[in-house]
Design a protein around this motif. Sequence first.
Motif, PDB file in Angstrom:
ATOM      1  N   ARG A  53       3.833 -46.487 -29.995  1.00 19.04           N
ATOM      2  CA  ARG A  53       3.073 -47.699 -30.326  1.00 19.04           C
ATOM      3  C   ARG A  53       3.599 -48.897 -29.543  1.00 19.04           C
ATOM      4  N   LYS A  54       4.919 -49.084 -29.518  1.00 21.72           N
ATOM      5  CA  LYS A  54       5.483 -50.242 -28.830  1.00 21.72           C
ATOM      6  C   LYS A  54       5.305 -50.144 -27.317  1.00 21.72           C
ATOM      7  N   SER A  55       5.484 -48.938 -26.770  1.00 18.70           N
ATOM      8  CA  SER A  55       5.302 -48.796 -25.325  1.00 18.70           C
ATOM      9  C   SER A  55       3.849 -49.046 -24.928  1.00 18.70           C
ATOM     10  N   GLU A  56       2.901 -48.584 -25.756  1.00 19.93           N
ATOM     11  CA  GLU A  56       1.495 -48.821 -25.460  1.00 19.93           C
ATOM     12  C   GLU A  56       1.158 -50.306 -25.544  1.00 19.93           C
ATOM     13  N   GLU A  57       1.721 -50.990 -26.533  1.00 21.33           N
ATOM     14  CA  GLU A  57       1.493 -52.431 -26.651  1.00 21.33           C
ATOM     15  C   GLU A  57       2.052 -53.173 -25.448  1.00 21.33           C
ATOM     16  N   TRP A  58       3.237 -52.762 -24.998  1.00 19.04           N
ATOM     17  CA  TRP A  58       3.838 -53.453 -23.850  1.00 19.04           C
ATOM     18  C   TRP A  58       3.009 -53.222 -22.591  1.00 19.04           C
ATOM     19  N   MET A  59       2.548 -52.000 -22.371  1.00 21.06           N
ATOM     20  CA  MET A  59       1.766 -51.721 -21.163  1.00 21.06           C
ATOM     21  C   MET A  59       0.423 -52.448 -21.177  1.00 21.06           C
ATOM     22  N   GLN A  67      -0.348 -55.260 -17.921  1.00 22.90           N
ATOM     23  CA  GLN A  67      -1.071 -54.361 -17.032  1.00 22.90           C
ATOM     24  C   GLN A  67      -0.882 -54.724 -15.556  1.00 22.90           C
ATOM     25  N   GLY A  68      -0.828 -56.006 -15.265  1.00 19.64           N
ATOM     26  CA  GLY A  68      -0.635 -56.425 -13.874  1.00 19.64           C
ATOM     27  C   GLY A  68       0.706 -55.974 -13.327  1.00 19.64           C
ATOM     28  N   SER A  69       1.756 -56.119 -14.135  1.00 12.97           N
ATOM     29  CA  SER A  69       3.088 -55.702 -13.708  1.00 12.97           C
ATOM     30  C   SER A  69       3.164 -54.190 -13.546  1.00 12.97           C
ATOM     31  N   PRO A  92      11.087 -50.098  -8.967  1.00  8.24           N
ATOM     32  CA  PRO A  92       9.989 -50.346  -9.919  1.00  8.24           C
ATOM     33  C   PRO A  92      10.123 -49.563 -11.215  1.00  8.24           C
ATOM     34  N   LEU A  93      10.664 -48.339 -11.145  1.00 11.04           N
ATOM     35  CA  LEU A  93      10.899 -47.589 -12.385  1.00 11.04           C
ATOM     36  C   LEU A  93      11.903 -48.305 -13.275  1.00 11.04           C
ATOM     37  N   CYS A  94      12.943 -48.858 -12.673  1.00 10.26           N
ATOM     38  CA  CYS A  94      13.911 -49.638 -13.454  1.00 10.26           C
ATOM     39  C   CYS A  94      13.254 -50.875 -14.057  1.00 10.26           C
ATOM     40  N   HIS A  95      12.367 -51.496 -13.291  1.00 13.41           N
ATOM     41  CA  HIS A  95      11.660 -52.677 -13.808  1.00 13.41           C
ATOM     42  C   HIS A  95      10.797 -52.307 -15.012  1.00 13.41           C
ATOM     43  N   LEU A  96      10.098 -51.188 -14.920  1.00 13.57           N
ATOM     44  CA  LEU A  96       9.283 -50.737 -16.059  1.00 13.57           C
ATOM     45  C   LEU A  96      10.140 -50.415 -17.269  1.00 13.57           C
ATOM     46  N   ALA A  97      11.232 -49.686 -17.049  1.00 14.32           N
ATOM     47  CA  ALA A  97      12.098 -49.309 -18.162  1.00 14.32           C
ATOM     48  C   ALA A  97      12.744 -50.525 -18.805  1.00 14.32           C
TER      49      ALA A  97
END
Length: 328
Positions: free
Chosen positions: A121-127, A131-133, A215-220
Amino acid sequence: LEAMASNRRGRGGGGAMRCLTLLFLAVLSSTEVSGRTSSSSRHPFQRWLHSHLEDFGNKVSAKGATRPGRDSLMYHRTSKLAKSELLKATSSMKEDVNASEGMIPIDVTSNVYMDQGEFERKSEEWMKGNQGSVQSDMQWILVGCFLLVISTGVLVYSEVRYVLITREYDLCVQISKPIDESLSAQLSATQKVRTYLSIGSVLAMVVSLWIILFPLCHLATGMLSSMGYAFHGCYELAFMVAFVVAAVWSLFVIGCCWLCTRPWTAIFCFIVSFVGEAALETGQAPAVLMWILASLLSAYIFFTWARVVLNEDPKPDPEKSKLVSGKV
């Protein structure tokens, strides 16, 4: 939790922050993930992850010791030694939490167990909110993958080109044919070009891995920050890991190119590559450092003495000379 904090204050202790930190460490050390959705509606990887964490929680969690307000997370009654270790870590942990403005500091070696439904739920809310990032990071990852493929192709071209001229030189040695100056000049020129192309392609692999991993580190980092965790050390680790991964992959590619021409050299490259992969899988910096030192030492021994002992260099072959002469 408030009752625990008030009880601690009644004893003249540090209050709610210490209790919260102790409880957080206990939950990290042992938790149980509850299955809120049916197993048939989950992805196979989700089912495997759920069952793995559930078995882990059953082994180390005390039945009935449920954290108030979070039925899906459980903690166990630690031994006196474990409690003392938790108390020692409390003061430093409390300072880190205060310094991070309520964020819980973690690094790449931390094990964080969370309810599966809450994480999704939290990961979906963050994405959805970023969305631009996310799109920008995914574009950079695709660019990095493309550059990685191109650099691998350049390495294969460089090595195969040198392999072909080497095989022509070996044939002249085996049939006792005089090596003309044009072949020697071509071999020397090809070797120089190979040096620049191969080293350049390996460096390009490092850069492409940076483009993928950063970018993977930025997402995480962004996703975990939305869940209350301050993720540290990812960029530093990605910077160093890129060199090791590029070395492991390039050694494997070089081994494949030279397998039919210099089999012992190819086997040596395969061994160093596979051992490096195993060192990476451990996730321990000392293991990777030992692999680097052992690889340098073994490379010096192999190319100084082992190749001579293994008799890998070409030698005159009368049978092949007769065969070639008969064909001619």
